[in-house]
Structure formats: C-alpha cells, structure tokens
Design a protein around this motif. Structure first.
Motif, short mmCIF file in Angstrom:
data_model
loop_
_atom_site.label_atom_id
_atom_site.label_comp_id
_atom_site.label_asym_id
_atom_site.label_seq_id
_atom_site.Cartn_x
_atom_site.Cartn_y
_atom_site.Cartn_z
N LYS A 146 0.81 -1.22 0.00
CA LYS A 146 0.00 0.00 0.00
C LYS A 146 0.84 1.26 0.00
O LYS A 146 0.47 2.27 -0.63
N ASN A 147 1.99 1.26 0.72
CA ASN A 147 2.73 2.50 0.92
C ASN A 147 4.10 2.57 0.25
O ASN A 147 4.66 3.66 0.15
N LEU A 148 4.68 1.47 -0.15
CA LEU A 148 6.06 1.51 -0.62
C LEU A 148 6.26 1.12 -2.08
O LEU A 148 7.29 1.43 -2.65
N VAL A 149 5.32 0.46 -2.70
CA VAL A 149 5.53 -0.06 -4.05
C VAL A 149 5.51 1.06 -5.09
O VAL A 149 6.38 1.15 -5.95
N PHE A 150 4.52 1.94 -5.02
CA PHE A 150 4.36 2.98 -6.03
C PHE A 150 4.88 4.32 -5.53
O PHE A 150 4.76 4.65 -4.34
N PRO A 152 3.97 7.62 -5.91
CA PRO A 152 3.11 8.60 -5.22
C PRO A 152 2.77 8.18 -3.79
O PRO A 152 2.69 9.03 -2.89
N ASP A 153 2.59 6.88 -3.58
CA ASP A 153 2.29 6.40 -2.24
C ASP A 153 3.49 6.58 -1.31
O ASP A 153 3.34 6.94 -0.14
N ARG A 154 4.69 6.33 -1.84
CA ARG A 154 5.92 6.54 -1.04
C ARG A 154 6.06 7.99 -0.65
O ARG A 154 6.39 8.31 0.51
N GLU A 155 5.84 8.90 -1.61
CA GLU A 155 5.97 10.33 -1.32
C GLU A 155 4.94 10.78 -0.29
O GLU A 155 5.26 11.59 0.60
N ALA A 156 3.73 10.25 -0.37
CA ALA A 156 2.70 10.59 0.61
C ALA A 156 3.09 10.08 2.00
O ALA A 156 2.90 10.77 3.01
N LEU A 157 3.65 8.88 2.07
CA LEU A 157 4.09 8.33 3.36
C LEU A 157 5.23 9.17 3.94
O LEU A 157 5.22 9.48 5.15
N ALA A 159 5.87 12.33 3.36
CA ALA A 159 5.30 13.61 3.80
C ALA A 159 4.57 13.45 5.13
O ALA A 159 4.68 14.30 6.02
N LYS A 160 3.82 12.36 5.27
CA LYS A 160 3.09 12.13 6.52
C LYS A 160 4.06 11.93 7.70
O LYS A 160 3.83 12.44 8.79
N ILE A 161 5.15 11.20 7.46
CA ILE A 161 6.15 10.98 8.52
C ILE A 161 6.80 12.31 8.91
O ILE A 161 6.98 12.61 10.10
N LYS A 162 7.13 13.14 7.92
CA LYS A 162 7.74 14.44 8.22
C LYS A 162 6.78 15.34 8.99
O LYS A 162 7.19 16.05 9.92
N ASP A 163 5.48 15.34 8.61
CA ASP A 163 4.50 16.15 9.33
C ASP A 163 4.36 15.68 10.78
O ASP A 163 4.30 16.50 11.70
N THR A 164 4.30 14.40 10.97
CA THR A 164 4.19 13.85 12.33
C THR A 164 5.44 14.20 13.15
O THR A 164 5.34 14.56 14.33
N PHE A 165 6.60 14.12 12.51
CA PHE A 165 7.85 14.47 13.20
C PHE A 165 7.83 15.93 13.62
O PHE A 165 8.23 16.28 14.74
N LYS A 166 7.36 16.81 12.73
CA LYS A 166 7.29 18.24 13.07
C LYS A 166 6.30 18.50 14.20
O LYS A 166 6.53 19.36 15.05
N GLU A 167 5.19 17.74 14.24
CA GLU A 167 4.22 17.91 15.33
C GLU A 167 4.81 17.50 16.67
O GLU A 167 4.61 18.17 17.69
#
Length: 172
Positions: A146-150, A152-157, A159-167
């Motif tokens: 779901k998150n690593l093969v394609f 766009p999904d990798r980039e979204a993951l 971005a989500k990790i970076k946002d969570t890290f900033k929070e």
C-alpha cells in the motif's frame, strides 16, 4: 604452518608408528613453537553463586586479551559512566515538574513489566504465537504494497512521517 616437512610413517611395525609420534612430540617442544602462558585454576566456589563464576571468567578473559595484545586494558567504563551521570543530572535540573516526570517513569516501568508478563503468557499458549506471527507478516506485506511499491504512495508516506515528526518535535 610452523613446518612443512612431513614425517614418513611405516605401517610394517608398531615401533615405527611410536617413533613417528615421538618425533612429532619432540617437534612440539622445540623452541620454534609458541605457547601461551597457562591460566591459573579457578578458585573453588559454591554452586549457588553463578554470577561470581561469570565475573571471574570475564576477568580471566580480560587478562588473556591483555597478554595477547600486550596492551593495558582500557578503563573506559568509569569515564563514560561519569559523563552519563553528569548528563542525567543536568537534564534532571532542567525539569520543572519533577513529580510528574518521576510518576511517568514509574508508570512506564510498571507498564513495561506488565506487558512483558502478558507477552510471555501469550507465548506459552499453543497456536497463538504462530497466528500472531502470520498476522504480522500479512500486515507487513499489506503495508509495503500500500505505501512503498508505487512512487506517489511513497511520497505521501514520507510527507506524513515528516509532518508527524514536526508535530512531535516542533517546527525547526
């Protein structure tokens, strides 16, 4: 190898075999061979203290390593311990609500102890560890697909990790 010469063996009589063994034993005692110093025998200890035997074995291993390298053992543990204690004291002095921090530490220790007991109890049950392992393998495969093969999904993951890290850490 110490020497490349070979001793001829004759099978015709047993005395030649004994002589060949004797010549090999005399070669071992020759000054060309290197031998390690013998370790002292371990002291007689009662069997109810296995930790003392382990400490004695560590001490012997350290001494043997010192003899093998020819260097003095490095005593880094005491200086590292002093630095760690100093860092912890500085961090503790910066804390404003010491009661809350100590309560969280105690609660974390109790939670860790309880979860370790719970996991060991589950592990003793038949079939449950295998089922949980299969569930973990299945979830890992699903997450990777779901998150690593394609891309766009990798980039979204990411971005989500970076946002969570900033929070969590705060924007820096």
């Amino acid at each position: 190898m110490a020497s490349t010469s070979s001793t001829p063996l004759s099978i015709s009589s047993s005395s030649s075999l004994i002589d060949a063994k004797a010549s090999r034993q005399s070669a071992v005692a020759s000054p060309q061979c290197v031998s390690l110093p013998k370790l002292p025998p371990p002291p007689v200890q009662p069997q109810n203290r296995p930790w003392k035997a382990a400490a004695y074995c560590r001490k012997i291993a350290r001494n043997v390593m010192t003899m093998a390298t020819g260097e003095a053992p490095v005593e880094v543990a005491s200086t590292e311990l002093a630095e760690i204690v100093k860092t912890v004291q500085e961090a503790w002095d910066k804390v404003e609500d010491k009661y809350a921090v100590s309560s969280v530490v105690v609660a974390g220790g109790v939670a860790l102890w309880g979860s370790a007991g719970f996991i060991s109890a589950i592990e003793r049950l038949p079939l449950i560890p295998g089922v949980l392992e299969l569930a973990g393998i299945g979830y890992t495969g699903w997450f990777a697909y779901k998150n690593l093969v394609f891309k766009p999904d990798r980039e979204a993951l990411i971005a989500k990790i970076k946002d969570t890290f900033k929070e969590v850490i705060g924007s820096s």
